[in-house]
Enzyme design. Structure first.
Site, PDB file in Angstrom:
ATOM      1  N   LYS A  38       0.877  -0.914  -0.087  1.00  8.28           N
ATOM      2  CA  LYS A  38       0.053   0.220  -0.199  1.00  8.28           C
ATOM      3  C   LYS A  38       0.811   1.105  -0.054  1.00  8.28           C
ATOM      4  CE  LYS A  38      -3.841  -2.036   0.233  1.00  8.28           C
ATOM      5  NZ  LYS A  38      -3.877  -3.304  -0.559  1.00  8.28           N
TER       6      LYS A  38
HETATM    7  C1  LIG Z   1      -9.960  -2.468  -1.642  1.00 12.64           C
HETATM    8  C2  LIG Z   1      -9.396  -3.310  -0.509  1.00 12.64           C
HETATM    9  N1  LIG Z   1     -10.108  -3.701   0.490  1.00 12.64           N
HETATM   10  C3  LIG Z   1      -9.476  -4.076   1.462  1.00 12.64           C
HETATM   11  C4  LIG Z   1      -8.346  -4.632   1.521  1.00 12.64           C
HETATM   12  C5  LIG Z   1      -7.775  -5.528   2.841  1.00 12.64           C
HETATM   13  O1  LIG Z   1      -6.684  -5.014   3.382  1.00 12.64           O
HETATM   14  P1  LIG Z   1      -5.616  -6.135   4.203  1.00 12.64           P
HETATM   15  O2  LIG Z   1      -4.962  -6.842   3.218  1.00 12.64           O
HETATM   16  O3  LIG Z   1      -4.756  -5.193   4.964  1.00 12.64           O
HETATM   17  O4  LIG Z   1      -6.580  -6.992   5.021  1.00 12.64           O
HETATM   18  C6  LIG Z   1      -7.394  -4.233   0.546  1.00 12.64           C
HETATM   19  C7  LIG Z   1      -6.123  -4.816   0.530  1.00 12.64           C
HETATM   20  O5  LIG Z   1      -5.527  -5.433  -0.240  1.00 12.64           O
HETATM   21  C8  LIG Z   1      -8.139  -3.728  -0.535  1.00 12.64           C
HETATM   22  O6  LIG Z   1      -7.352  -3.249  -1.564  1.00 12.64           O
END
Ligand SMILES: Cc1ncc(COP(=O)(O)O)c(C=O)c1O
Length: 372
Positions: A187
């Protein structure tokens, strides 16, 4: 074309520099490693990105979505309107709380929920709308909030890809009932793994703090049923280092994207569109290619240009969604989602690109034009 011995340019380059390492070591030496002073300071610092809203740190972006839905009381019998053109976590969080996912189509320019499609998807069971600020472009929050207000619906912003994106000066995560952010390593900023929830509602914030910690504010005085979704202080310390660098990195991403959009002139390639009033922070720089996308991607890879498709399969076509829908005879009409999934390719835009890297990306993409 780049010389054959040029280093490949990766699609993403997570930063774990000396400052991040020193911060992590400092916390490890302190012995205070879970949800201590670093987490509190990270929450306070992040709050500035979301117009001073309450911030609650958790262990991932998925946990952030999951807990926010829980804190808003969304569960069995409720429907949540979600784009199918997103990472599965957006819809998974809805299913994890026992609610039903209703997919709505996207705007073809921004890849975010189309407000008219959202309004058309509302039923008496709709409890919330979940706009996803995909690729770092803010969804049309002015219009989505108007729809939500009219129908008295909660709004859960999935800002997991959109740290410091904004619409008409308001940052994402500061529009809805709450916003969620991911600090996964790829990210725009990370905390190794981690997530953050923003909300203007002090009661919701308190419930979130309980939910992430077994329902406890005071040890062994459990008030509600909760989970363990706490952030470690090591993560928070890394996150704080990255938070301080985010403004500079974001400006660099925006400048890199501007260079690419100015110089990519290939026919058959559409560069990102930025909606009026939007601050796109380019978590991804995503083009559309007409013609044979696989061949185009192979050519980019051959030229040493990292590239990837986010997301080749819309969520409604993934097994845990597709199979029950087929059984129930439910078919979603999502033409723009299907078209985007077939056409998009993301190119490197991360802040560590050099001028030479940017020139190589442009040369390789423009060379595609001859064959598209
Ligand atoms: C649009 C979106 N929502 C939710 C997530 C979930 O985040 P995490 O990977 O930190 O659980 C991500 C991450 O990849 C994402 O890109």
């Amino acid at each position: 074309m780049p010389s054959s011995n040029a280093q490949p340019i990766p699609a993403a380059r997570p930063v774990i520099g000396e400052e991040e390492i020193e911060a992590a070591v400092r916390v490890l030496r302190s012995g205070r490693v879970v949800q201590g002073p670093e987490v509190a300071a990270f929450e306070e610092g992040f709050s500035e990105l979301v117009d001073g809203r309450h911030c609650v740190a958790v262990n991932s972006g998925t946990s952030a979505l999951h807990l926010l839905l829980m804190a808003l009381g969304i569960g069995p019998g409720d429907e949540v309107i979600v784009p199918s053109f997103s990472f599965a976590a957006s819809a998974n969080a809805v299913r994890l709380v026992g609610a039903d996912v209703v997919f709505a189509d996207i705007d073809p320019d921004t890849y975010c929920l189309a407000p008219a499609a959202v309004e058309a998807a509302i039923t008496p069971r709709t409890a919330a709308i979940m706009p996803v600020h995909l690729y770092g472009h803010p969804a049309a929050m002015d219009r989505i909030m108007a729809v939500a207000d009219k129908h008295k619906l909660a709004v859960v912003e999935d800002a997991c890809q959109a740290h410091a994106a904004a619409l008409n000066g308001t940052p994402v995560g500061a529009f809805g009932s709450g916003g969620t952010f991911s600090f996964y390593p790829t990210k725009n900023m990370h905390s190794l793994e981690g997530g953050m929830i923003s909300t203007a509602d002090a009661e919701v914030a308190r419930t979130l703090r309980l939910l992430r910690n077994q329902g406890m504010e005071q040890r062994y005085a459990n008030e509600i049923v909760g989970a363990n979704m706490r952030m470690t202080d090591v993560s928070a310390a890394v996150g704080r280092v990255q938070l301080a660098k985010l403004p500079g990195w974001t400006e660099q991403r925006i400048a890199n994207a501007a260079y690419l959009s100015q110089h990519i002139t290939a026919q058959g390639v559409v560069t990102p569109v930025v909606a009026e009033g939007a601050r796109h922070i380019y978590h991804q720089y995503t083009i559309r290619v007409s013609g044979d996308r696989d061949a185009a991607m192979a050519k980019l890879t051959e030229a040493g240009i990292g590239n990837a498709v986010y997301y080749p399969t819309p969520i409604h076509r993934l097994k845990p969604y597709w199979e029950p829908d087929q059984k129930a005879g439910r078919n979603w009409d999502l033409p723009e989602t299907e078209r985007a999934a077939a056409e998009v390719v993301s190119l490197p835009v991360h802040p560590s690109l050099t001028e030479g890297d940017l020139e190589r990306i442009v040369t390789a993409v423009n060379a595609l034009g001859e064959n598209l």
